[in-house]
Design an enzyme around this catalytic site. Sequence first.
Site, PDB file in Angstrom:
ATOM      1  CB  CYS A   1      -2.833   0.826   5.208  1.00  0.00           C
ATOM      2  SG  CYS A   1      -4.607   1.073   5.324  1.00  0.00           S
TER       3      CYS A   1
ATOM      4  CG  HIS B   1     -13.052   3.753   8.221  1.00  0.00           C
ATOM      5  ND1 HIS B   1     -12.850   2.594   7.519  1.00  0.00           N
ATOM      6  CD2 HIS B   1     -11.898   3.992   8.892  1.00  0.00           C
ATOM      7  CE1 HIS B   1     -11.616   2.160   7.736  1.00  0.00           C
ATOM      8  NE2 HIS B   1     -11.017   2.986   8.575  1.00  0.00           N
TER       9      HIS B   1
ATOM     10  CG  HIS C   1      -9.583  -0.500  12.336  1.00  0.00           C
ATOM     11  ND1 HIS C   1     -10.821  -0.104  11.901  1.00  0.00           N
ATOM     12  CD2 HIS C   1      -8.692   0.300  11.705  1.00  0.00           C
ATOM     13  CE1 HIS C   1     -10.685   0.898  11.061  1.00  0.00           C
ATOM     14  NE2 HIS C   1      -9.401   1.174  10.928  1.00  0.00           N
TER      15      HIS C   1
ATOM     16  CD  GLU D   1      -9.185   5.200  11.820  1.00  0.00           C
ATOM     17  OE1 GLU D   1      -8.822   6.330  12.204  1.00  0.00           O
ATOM     18  OE2 GLU D   1      -8.958   4.764  10.682  1.00  0.00           O
TER      19      GLU D   1
ATOM     20  CG  HIS E   1      -8.408  -0.362   5.700  1.00  0.00           C
ATOM     21  ND1 HIS E   1      -9.480  -0.048   6.480  1.00  0.00           N
ATOM     22  CD2 HIS E   1      -7.344  -0.340   6.522  1.00  0.00           C
ATOM     23  CE1 HIS E   1      -9.087   0.150   7.727  1.00  0.00           C
ATOM     24  NE2 HIS E   1      -7.794  -0.030   7.778  1.00  0.00           N
TER      25      HIS E   1
END
Length: 148
Positions: free
Chosen positions: A114, A62, A100, A60, A66
Amino acid sequence: MFRKFDGAAYRWDGVEPHVYKEDSSVFRSVTKQVLFEREGDLPVQFRYFQVEPGGWSSLERHGHMHMVVIFRGRGHALIGGEVREVAEGDMMTIPSWAWHQFRADRGEPLGFFCLVNADRDAPSYPTEADLEEMRRAPAVAAFLDGKA
């Protein structure tokens, strides 16, 4: 807040692990525990994911960045156009809009923390055209084919 860690079970007091999107086209054999959810002026969510041997997180990307710290095991991670072998103690940032995925492909569980913003956008998943573009890099193609 205080959460006691049970090292035998890889769980924290008061936190129930749950299966995270058990869908082999997206995730396979992944559990998630939310260890911290926004409090006071700290607007983050801190999570622990565990990928069982042979499993993987979603491929995915976005808009939000993070941070990930490997807490248990070994495996591989795709971050952007790079495939990295990862092991306990490794830390990485996932930049905005970078593809990733994490894979527990070394015969043992791969657990990672995370840290994300509490307010964040939803992930997007690759189209066939995106996958074709990613596969132009031999190391990424091998990773996507499970041969990393």
